[in-house]
Design an enzyme around this catalytic site. Structure first.
Site, mmCIF file in Angstrom:
data_model
loop_
_atom_site.group_PDB
_atom_site.id
_atom_site.type_symbol
_atom_site.label_atom_id
_atom_site.label_comp_id
_atom_site.label_asym_id
_atom_site.label_seq_id
_atom_site.Cartn_x
_atom_site.Cartn_y
_atom_site.Cartn_z
ATOM 1 N N ASP A 1 0.537 -1.067 -0.116
ATOM 2 C CA ASP A 1 -0.056 0.176 0.017
ATOM 3 C C ASP A 1 0.746 1.291 0.333
ATOM 4 O O ASP A 1 1.679 1.606 0.586
ATOM 5 C CB ASP A 1 -0.613 0.273 1.124
ATOM 6 C CG ASP A 1 -1.685 1.065 1.331
ATOM 7 O OD1 ASP A 1 -2.207 1.154 0.213
ATOM 8 O OD2 ASP A 1 -3.119 1.215 2.237
ATOM 9 N N ASP B 1 -10.265 4.447 -0.886
ATOM 10 C CA ASP B 1 -10.294 3.147 -0.049
ATOM 11 C C ASP B 1 -12.073 3.622 -0.252
ATOM 12 O O ASP B 1 -12.985 4.799 -0.090
ATOM 13 C CB ASP B 1 -10.665 3.928 1.577
ATOM 14 C CG ASP B 1 -9.220 3.329 1.778
ATOM 15 O OD1 ASP B 1 -8.446 3.350 0.487
ATOM 16 O OD2 ASP B 1 -8.962 3.040 2.408
HETATM 17 C C1 GLA Z 1 -5.167 2.341 3.087
HETATM 18 C C2 GLA Z 1 -5.462 1.340 2.079
HETATM 19 C C3 GLA Z 1 -6.409 0.577 2.933
HETATM 20 C C4 GLA Z 1 -5.747 0.164 4.498
HETATM 21 C C5 GLA Z 1 -5.545 1.063 5.059
HETATM 22 C C6 GLA Z 1 -4.582 0.513 6.249
HETATM 23 O O1 GLA Z 1 -6.023 3.357 3.459
HETATM 24 O O2 GLA Z 1 -6.091 1.827 1.437
HETATM 25 O O3 GLA Z 1 -7.348 -0.595 2.095
HETATM 26 O O4 GLA Z 1 -4.839 -1.134 3.929
HETATM 27 O O5 GLA Z 1 -4.528 1.349 4.304
HETATM 28 O O6 GLA Z 1 -3.921 2.261 6.587
#
Ligand code: GLA
Length: 419
Positions: free
Chosen positions: A164, A226
């Protein structure tokens, strides 16, 4: 040099289908790890950083007892916040000693013993997203540690890495270089590991996951920021989005994907509790059908995030619907496309047995009759077809058109084949 040319060709454009100009020099990042889109369950959407070994073991057990494993959900993925805030003296990552006292190898063994696979989360930058946001201490991203971290994951029995971005640095060359370093480190381990990247986190409004074709870099790549359990957020403060917005962003990109390289419109939020009174109060039953149905049409990874112990029977029934999962997992891996002239309300996906999946989807706020002439479905012969409604299993003969009354935000899914 080649890479720079590719980036110049792709860069700066709005979201338009890109059929060539893959990032990452090779056709796929890791051959053979995901012939069909990965399916599993992830800790983040229901538990955030509030995770431990017991919760993960319980989730693995619940995947077996609810029938999710046998329906195809295989990966149990522990998201952000599983690690100790400091690396060991030799530079290796280590599990948080309080919440994962037995370590990650033992947890992977527990998951594997139940016929499931095990996944972990990391970041290519200095800090993971929770560390950047201040909700978790330390600075244990993989930057500069790629080889050691990949070797550690392989030794622990990791089968899936969620990687990520978690940085405001949006230079495409820097991003591609960082993601390729871990791709190559995973390759070097020799262990088959699904490589699931999110190039968007902490980059607002111009998500690189939708701008570029990441097929050669990763197994799956997120197309948006997200997805929260609501219909429309009109871009929340972090670029968070609702179901409608994620579908609108991902739909034009389907030509980029196929076996071992899948678009990822984010995890399933059906069954995930929302926040009442906000734009993400949780999905209605109609919106749940739209998420599962359209994710199946798009050949998207199905990574559930429902709180397994508390999920209602209706949600489990939907998540484990064998006929809808068969559309998602169809071995042809052909992308869905909107039927011309349908205003993106009718989607068509060719399936490996010669039948086609058709989605009639209603983005509007009131019920609508959606009709598509048979001639638009590009069937091999012009008559003697039947359509099976995948939600209620009713079979209807087809004459000139396929038509259904579709509730607001709902989707009706059909499999159309010879009578
Ligand atoms: C980002 C990702 C999420 C999750 C968070 C964890 O926002 O897109 O899916 O993994 O980080 O901190």
């Amino acid at each position: 040099m080649v890479l720079i040319a590719v980036l110049l060709l792709c860069g700066g454009a709005a979201v338009t289908p890109v059929r060539t100009g893959r990032l990452g020099e090779t056709a796929v990042a890791l051959a053979g790890v995901a012939p069909t889109p990965p399916m599993g369950w992830n800790t983040w959407n229901s538990y955030g950083c509030d995770i431990d070994a017991g919760l993960t073991e319980h989730a693995a057990d619940a995947m077996v007892s609810t029938g999710m494993r046998d329906a195809g959900y295989r990966y149990v993925v522990v998201d952000d916040c599983w690690f100790a805030p400091d690396r060991a003296e030799n530079g290796a990552l280590q599990a948080d000693p309080t919440r994962f006292p037995g370590g990650m190898r033992a947890l992977a063994d527990y998951v594997h013993a139940r016929g499931l696979k095990f996944g972990l989360y990391e970041s290519p930058n200095a800090r993971t997203c929770a560390q950047v946001g201040g909700s978790y201490p330390g600075s244990t991203g993989s930057r500069g540690h790629e080889r050691l971290d990949a070797a550690t994951f392989a030794a622990w029995g990791v089968d899936y890495l969620k990687y990520d971005w978690c940085s405001t640095e949006s230079d495409p060359g820097a991003q591609v270089g960082a993601f390729i370093r871990m791709r190559d480190a995973l390759r070097a381990t020799g262990r088959p590991i699904v490589y699931s990247i999110n190039p968007n986190s902490d980059i607002d409004r111009t998500p690189p996951g939708a701008r570029y074709d990441w097929s050669g870099v990763a197994t799956t790549w997120r197309t948006t920021n997200d997805l929260l359990p609501g219909w429309k957020l009109r871009e929340g403060p972090q670029g968070d989005q609702g179901l409608r917005e994620v579908l609108d962003a991902t739909g034009p990109l389907t030509a980029r994907q196929g076996p071992d390289h899948w678009l990822d419109p984010d995890m399933l939020v059906l069954g995930v509790p929302g926040a009442p009174g906000t734009p993400y109060p949780g999905l209605t039953p109609a919106e749940q059908r739209t998420q599962l149905g359209m994710w199946a049409m798009l050949a998207a990874p199905l990574i559930a995030g429902n709180p397994l112990a508390f999920t209602g029977a209706e949600t489990v029934k939907l998540l484990t619907d064998a006929e809808v999962i068969a559309v998602d997992q169809d071995p042809l891996g052909a992308p869905a496309e909107p039927v011309a002239g349908s205003g993106e309300k009718v989607w068509r996906r060719a399936l490996s047995d010669g039948s086609v999946a058709i989605a009639l989807t209603n983005p509007g706020d009131s019920p609508a009759r959606i009709t598509v002439p048979l001639s638009e479905l590009r069937l091999a012969r012009s008559n003697h077809y039947v359509a099976r409604n995948l939600w209620d299993s009713r079979v209807i003969p087809l004459d000139r058109a396929l038509s259904a009354e579709v509730a607001a935000h709902d989707t009706v899914l059909f499999r159309v084949g010879p009578r």
